[in-house]
Structures are given as structure tokens and as C-alpha cells.
Design a protein around this motif. Structure first.
Motif, PDB file in Angstrom:
ATOM      1  N   TRP A 343       3.978 -12.577   1.004  1.00 39.28           N
ATOM      2  CA  TRP A 343       3.514 -13.114   2.452  1.00 39.28           C
ATOM      3  C   TRP A 343       4.487 -14.297   3.015  1.00 39.28           C
ATOM      4  N   ARG A 344       5.448 -14.893   1.898  1.00 37.22           N
ATOM      5  CA  ARG A 344       6.269 -16.017   2.167  1.00 37.22           C
ATOM      6  C   ARG A 344       7.668 -15.316   2.728  1.00 37.22           C
ATOM      7  N   VAL A 345       7.819 -14.011   2.516  1.00 41.11           N
ATOM      8  CA  VAL A 345       9.114 -13.649   2.647  1.00 41.11           C
ATOM      9  C   VAL A 345       9.564 -13.297   4.165  1.00 41.11           C
ATOM     10  N   GLU A 346      10.544 -14.060   4.741  1.00 42.38           N
ATOM     11  CA  GLU A 346      10.896 -13.816   6.119  1.00 42.38           C
ATOM     12  C   GLU A 346      11.386 -12.532   6.380  1.00 42.38           C
ATOM     13  N   GLY A 347      11.015 -11.866   7.647  1.00 40.85           N
ATOM     14  CA  GLY A 347      11.831 -10.509   7.934  1.00 40.85           C
ATOM     15  C   GLY A 347      10.809  -9.570   7.706  1.00 40.85           C
ATOM     16  N   LEU A 348       9.947  -9.716   7.010  1.00 41.00           N
ATOM     17  CA  LEU A 348       8.990  -8.666   6.418  1.00 41.00           C
ATOM     18  C   LEU A 348       7.842  -8.542   7.276  1.00 41.00           C
ATOM     19  N   GLU A 349       7.099  -7.329   7.686  1.00 39.54           N
ATOM     20  CA  GLU A 349       5.930  -6.950   8.494  1.00 39.54           C
ATOM     21  C   GLU A 349       5.213  -5.903   8.097  1.00 39.54           C
ATOM     22  N   GLY A 350       3.943  -5.989   8.266  1.00 40.00           N
ATOM     23  CA  GLY A 350       3.221  -4.622   7.866  1.00 40.00           C
ATOM     24  C   GLY A 350       3.309  -4.050   6.495  1.00 40.00           C
ATOM     25  N   VAL A 351       3.765  -2.844   6.444  1.00 35.77           N
ATOM     26  CA  VAL A 351       3.700  -2.208   5.226  1.00 35.77           C
ATOM     27  C   VAL A 351       4.603  -2.625   4.116  1.00 35.77           C
ATOM     28  N   GLU A 352       5.805  -3.181   4.887  1.00 33.11           N
ATOM     29  CA  GLU A 352       6.888  -3.838   4.181  1.00 33.11           C
ATOM     30  C   GLU A 352       6.489  -5.144   3.072  1.00 33.11           C
ATOM     31  N   VAL A 353       5.499  -5.680   3.572  1.00 30.58           N
ATOM     32  CA  VAL A 353       4.955  -6.773   2.831  1.00 30.58           C
ATOM     33  C   VAL A 353       4.249  -6.344   1.707  1.00 30.58           C
ATOM     34  N   THR A 354       3.428  -5.394   1.797  1.00 31.15           N
ATOM     35  CA  THR A 354       2.610  -4.989   0.660  1.00 31.15           C
ATOM     36  C   THR A 354       3.750  -4.083  -0.407  1.00 31.15           C
ATOM     37  N   ASN A 355       4.636  -3.601   0.172  1.00 29.55           N
ATOM     38  CA  ASN A 355       5.652  -2.801  -0.533  1.00 29.55           C
ATOM     39  C   ASN A 355       6.408  -3.797  -1.533  1.00 29.55           C
ATOM     40  N   PHE A 356       6.752  -4.823  -0.883  1.00 26.54           N
ATOM     41  CA  PHE A 356       7.427  -5.994  -1.815  1.00 26.54           C
ATOM     42  C   PHE A 356       6.617  -6.539  -2.908  1.00 26.54           C
ATOM     43  N   ALA A 357       5.027  -6.536  -2.568  1.00 28.55           N
ATOM     44  CA  ALA A 357       4.247  -6.952  -3.765  1.00 28.55           C
ATOM     45  C   ALA A 357       4.008  -5.948  -4.719  1.00 28.55           C
ATOM     46  N   PHE A 358       4.292  -4.807  -4.428  1.00 25.44           N
ATOM     47  CA  PHE A 358       4.294  -3.379  -5.341  1.00 25.44           C
ATOM     48  C   PHE A 358       5.653  -3.387  -6.257  1.00 25.44           C
ATOM     49  N   GLN A 359       6.859  -3.547  -5.617  1.00 24.46           N
ATOM     50  CA  GLN A 359       8.160  -3.688  -6.111  1.00 24.46           C
ATOM     51  C   GLN A 359       8.091  -4.838  -7.393  1.00 24.46           C
ATOM     52  N   ASN A 360       7.566  -5.672  -6.746  1.00 22.48           N
ATOM     53  CA  ASN A 360       7.965  -7.214  -7.579  1.00 22.48           C
ATOM     54  C   ASN A 360       6.863  -7.507  -8.592  1.00 22.48           C
ATOM     55  N   GLY A 361       5.634  -6.610  -8.506  1.00 19.63           N
ATOM     56  CA  GLY A 361       4.604  -7.005  -9.162  1.00 19.63           C
ATOM     57  C   GLY A 361       4.318  -5.745 -10.432  1.00 19.63           C
ATOM     58  N   LEU A 362       4.569  -4.584  -9.850  1.00 20.33           N
ATOM     59  CA  LEU A 362       4.388  -3.520 -10.969  1.00 20.33           C
ATOM     60  C   LEU A 362       5.418  -3.334 -12.085  1.00 20.33           C
ATOM     61  N   PRO A 363       5.243  -2.955 -13.240  1.00 28.61           N
ATOM     62  CA  PRO A 363       5.908  -2.730 -14.309  1.00 28.61           C
ATOM     63  C   PRO A 363       6.910  -1.185 -14.091  1.00 28.61           C
ATOM     64  N   PHE A 364       7.127  -1.033 -12.958  1.00 23.32           N
ATOM     65  CA  PHE A 364       7.896   0.291 -12.852  1.00 23.32           C
ATOM     66  C   PHE A 364       9.180  -0.032 -12.049  1.00 23.32           C
ATOM     67  N   PRO A 365      10.132   0.826 -11.859  1.00 23.77           N
ATOM     68  CA  PRO A 365      11.170   0.747 -11.266  1.00 23.77           C
ATOM     69  C   PRO A 365      10.676   0.749  -9.674  1.00 23.77           C
TER      70      PRO A 365
END
Length: 471
Positions: A343-365
Motif C-alpha cells: 500500500w506504500r508503493v507509489e505509482g501502483l493502483e488497483g490490482v497492481e497493489v494486490t499483485n505486488f503483495a502476492f509477488q513479495n509475500g508468496l514463496p513462489f516465483p
């Protein structure tokens, strides 16, 4: 476009002002008190009824089918994109107010489901007709028919311009683009509209075709599709979120503290970005209503089609929808966004925010994480498109005095709205949805408060009969 968006934001601010938030929360609190915390005392029974269909009773679909139809309309971009939008606009505290609103909203959703079955009508073809317009007219009296018509009009608009079309297909197109063409390397120029990624165009066309194939079949086909897709996708998404939370378990307590503190002092958490406590409350309640639709009056339209003879029973089943949608799915999404700092990452909106969370929180590529999110979002949003087509048609059916030609025209306009949805801007789409949500909620909440005595009497009678073994 900027001027248009600014105008929409002013209208949205007026609609979702203090009076409407007070009306929705006060209505939920009133019903919770009058029903003595029914959403806590009978939650277990509600879940048992959810999976055990009633043998007898008039209606078109099973109780579980009616719930899945309602969930198909509620579990959508609101759970993935809406939560992200609320947290980014109102800070993590918006999630706190979303959960508070959902807790009281369970009593609201229960009342909606009960009244929908109690005041429904069944025509000569066995077609069940019910929802706020019927419990306003039949419960409050014919002189309130204008209020029922007003609800039906706003309901049509919500389906056509709000939750049902633009926001859902826009979310789908954004998710598909972020996965297949994140850098917009492959674009097509559309005359008079602009330049768009081929992924957006392909996703829009495919969803439009699939929507047309299903909605033409009516409630039974929508119910059949929803009973398969909704439980399957909800389980997958919950499992993915649980993996994310488990892998970041040490950060969960801190995230919860941030959410609670930000609910009352957002500036101290976000450095002034999130604004006031009222902004957090406004965004949380608005997005919560968008997601679980408690107080909106949409779910009772589906509940009225359930095969049941007990209004209270269907009310309890309807109540589980809010719990599943917001207190489980939205909460998981929100905590994932907060603990990863998305939520703190500038320039992200909508689904991009949740996508960032999944990319950085899940133990997957990152590619696999993005694919999982895209997969869930596409199916969640698609079922919402189907469910809201049914709601919109029922609203128009009442508004036009059952004029089937107008319903057919609406159906094709709905498909057309799905077609153009991918080319709407994210901010404008969500603002339009918020405006119509708020307008739709006003007549429904007035009716629920006015008929709260009926809800209490029906509830007492049912549980007395249940206690004495007379059911």
C-alpha cells in the motif's frame, strides 16, 4: 477526462457523506441489538443450513444455489481490487472499518434474506419474484411504491454502470495485461479511443462472449455455473492467502497493530498521506459495501428465488455470504497488502497493489504468484458479472411492470457495457460504482429499519418453533 473524474469525485463525496455512513452503520447496529447479536449466536446454524438444502418449499433454485448466486455477485474485484483501493486511499485503517461494517452488515444481510422470502411472489410460471422492491411495496404498503421504484432504478444502474460491468471487466483486463503484457510491448491503436495492449482487447472480447453465452440462460444457468465456480475459486484464493500469511507469520501481528492504530490515527501511520479518520471510515465502509453488498439490497433478489418455506432459514444462509466475503476473504487480502508494504508503493493502483503483495509475500516465483492472482480475479469477476445481470434484470422487470421486451434490451445493453468496460479508467470506474452503490442503499436501508419489527417477530417465532420441535 480529468474534469469528468473531478465531477464524479464531488458527487461521490456527497453521496458517501456522513449521513449515508451513519444510516448504514446505524441500521446494522439497530438490527444487531434488536436481534440480540444473532450473527454471533446462530453463525454455526447458518453454516449448517448453507450446505443442507431444504426438501420442500417454493422457489427456482436451492438455498445453496441462491447463496452461490449471491456470492457470485459479491465475491469479485471488491475482494482483490476494492480492498487495495480502500487501503491505498484511506490507509490500513480502512480495513478495520470494513470489518466493523461487515460485522453489523451480517445482521443487515440476514434481515434482507428473511424479508425477501416473506414478501416474495411466485407467478403462474413458477417464476419467483422478490427483493427490496417487493418488501417495500408489500411490507411498508402501496403508498411507498415510489420508494420501491426508486430502488429498482438505482439497481438497474448499479448493474449496468457500477458493480456488474465496468469494475469487473476492467479488473479482469488489468490483471490479464499485468501478467501477459506488463510493459505494454504489444499495443493496438483503437480509433477515437486510444492505444491499448492486445491482452486488454483479447480479455475484453473473451469475457463479453462468455457473458453473453451464460446470461441468456437466466437464473438457472447462472446458478448452475455459480455453484461450481464460486466454491472452487473461493477455496483456492483462501488457500493462497493462507500460504502468504503463514510464510510471513511474524509480520502478521505488526500488520494488525498498524490496521487498528490507523483506523483512529491514520496520519501517524501514513505520514499524513491517508488523511483523516473519516477518510479511513468512508473508504472502508464504501468498499466493504461494494464487496459484501450488505444493506445494498442486491442479495435478497437472489434469496427470493430459493426453494424454502422458512424466511428465517434463508436469512441465516444469506448472512453467511457477508462473513465469507469480507471477514474471511477481504481481511486476508488486506493483511497481505499491509504486511508486504504494498500500500506504500507509489505509482501502483488497483490490482497492481494486490499483485505486488502476492509477488513479495508468496514463496513462489513472481510469475506464478501473478498467475494465481490473475486466475482468481478473472473467475471472481466473471461470476460477479453474471450475478449482477440477474439483479439488474429483476430490478428492470419490477420497474417496467414485467415488460419482457425491456428486459431483453437491458440484457444486450449489459453485454455492451461489458464490452466497453476494459477501456474505462480505473479511478472513474470505481467512483461511478461507489455513487450508484450509495444511491441504491438509501431506499433499502429505510425499508429495513421500517420493517425491523417484522424481522424480530419472524425470528422469535421461528426459534420458538425450532426449540419446541415444531419445524
Amino acid at each position: 477526462m480529468e474534469k469528468f473524474t473531478a465531477i464524479l469525485e464531488k458527487i461521490d463525496g456527497a453521496v458517501w457523506g456522513i449521513p449515508l455512513i451513519v444510516l448504514i452503520l446505524a441500521g446494522g447496529i439497530l438490527l444487531t441489538l434488536r436481534l440480540r447479536g444473532l450473527q454471533v449466536r446462530h453463525l454455526g446454524k447458518a453454516f449448517r443450513y448453507m450446505v443442507k438444502n431444504e426438501e420442500e418449499g417454493e422457489g427456482e433454485v436451492t438455498s445453496f444455489g441462491a447463496l452461490c448466486t449471491a456470492l457470485s455477485a459479491t465475491i469479485g474485484t471488491g475482494n482483490i481490487v476494492g480492498v487495495a483501493t480502500a487501503v491505498c486511499a484511506g490507509g490500513p485503517g480502512a480495513l478495520f472499518w470494513m470489518i466493523v461494517a461487515a460485522f453489523f452488515g451480517m445482521a443487515t444481510k440476514y434481515s434482507e434474506g428473511l424479508l425477501a422470502v416473506k414478501y416474495r411472489t411466485v407467478d403462474e410460471n413458477g417464476h419467483s419474484l422478490g427483493g427490496p422492491f417487493y418488501y417495500i411495496e408489500r411490507g411498508m404498503g402501496p403508498r411507498w411504491r415510489w420508494l420501491a421504484k426508486l430502488f429498482a432504478f438505482f439497481g438497474m444502474c448499479v448493474g449496468l454502470f457500477g458493480i456488474g460491468t465496468f469494475t469487473q471487466v476492467n479488473g479482469i483486463a488489468s490483471a490479464v495485461k499485468n501478467f501477459f503484457d506488463p510493459d505494454s510491448s504489444w499495443t493496438v491503436a483503437i480509433p477515437g479511443i486510444g492505444e491499448y495492449s492486445w491482452a486488454v482487447i483479447a480479455a475484453g472480447l473473451l469475457i463479453t462472449v462468455c457473458t453473453a453465452l451464460v446470461v441468456i440462460g437466466g437464473i438457472k444457468r447462472i446458478s448452475d455455473v455459480s455453484q461450481v465456480v464460486v466454491p472452487f475459486m473461493a477455496v483456492i484464493y483462501v488457500v493462497v492467502c493462507l500460504i502468504l500469511l503463514f510464510c510471513n507469520i511474524t509480520k502478521v501481528p505488526e500488520a494488525i497493530v498498524i490496521i487498528c492504530k490507523s483506523a483512529f490515527a491514520p496520519q501517524s501511520i501514513a505520514g499524513g498521506i491517508a488523511g483523516s479518520m473519516f477518510v479511513a471510515m468512508q473508504k472502508g465502509v464504501a468498499r466493504g459495501i461494494f464487496s459484501n453488498e450488505s444493506g445494498l439490497g442486491s442479495a435478497p433478489i437472489a434469496a427470493a428465488a430459493a426453494k424454502t418455506k422458512e424466511p428465517v432459514r434463508q436469512g441465516l444462509v444469506s448472512m453467511t455470504g457477508t462473513f465469507i466475503d469480507t471477514i474471511i476473504i477481504c481481511l486476508m487480502t488486506g493483511i497481505s497488502i499491509v504486511l508486504t508494504g504494498a500500500w506504500r508503493v507509489e505509482g501502483l493502483e488497483g490490482v497492481e497493489v494486490t499483485n505486488f503483495a502476492f509477488q513479495n509475500g508468496l514463496p513462489f516465483p513472481e510469475k506464478i504468484a501473478s498467475f494465481l492472482l490473475m486466475f482468481c480475479l478473472v473467475f471472481f469477476a466473471f461470476t460477479t458479472i453474471l450475478g449482477w445481470n440477474y439483479y439488474g434484470e429483476r430490478c428492470l422487470e419490477y420497474f417496467s411492470n414485467r415488460n419482457q421486451k425491456s428486459v431483453l434490451v437491458y440484457r444486450w445493453l449489459y453485454i455492451a457495457a461489458v464490452f466497453i468496460g476494459p477501456y474505462m479508467t480505473v479511478s472513474a470506474v470505481w467512483t461511478i460504482a461507489d455513487i450508484f452503490n450509495g444511491l441504491m442503499a438509501i431506499p433499502n436501508m429505510i425499508a429495513l429499519i421500517a420493517l425491523s419489527g417484522v424481522v424480530v417477530r419472524e425470528t422469535k417465532d421461528y426459534f420458538e418453533r425450532h426449540k419446541n420441535g415444531r419445524l
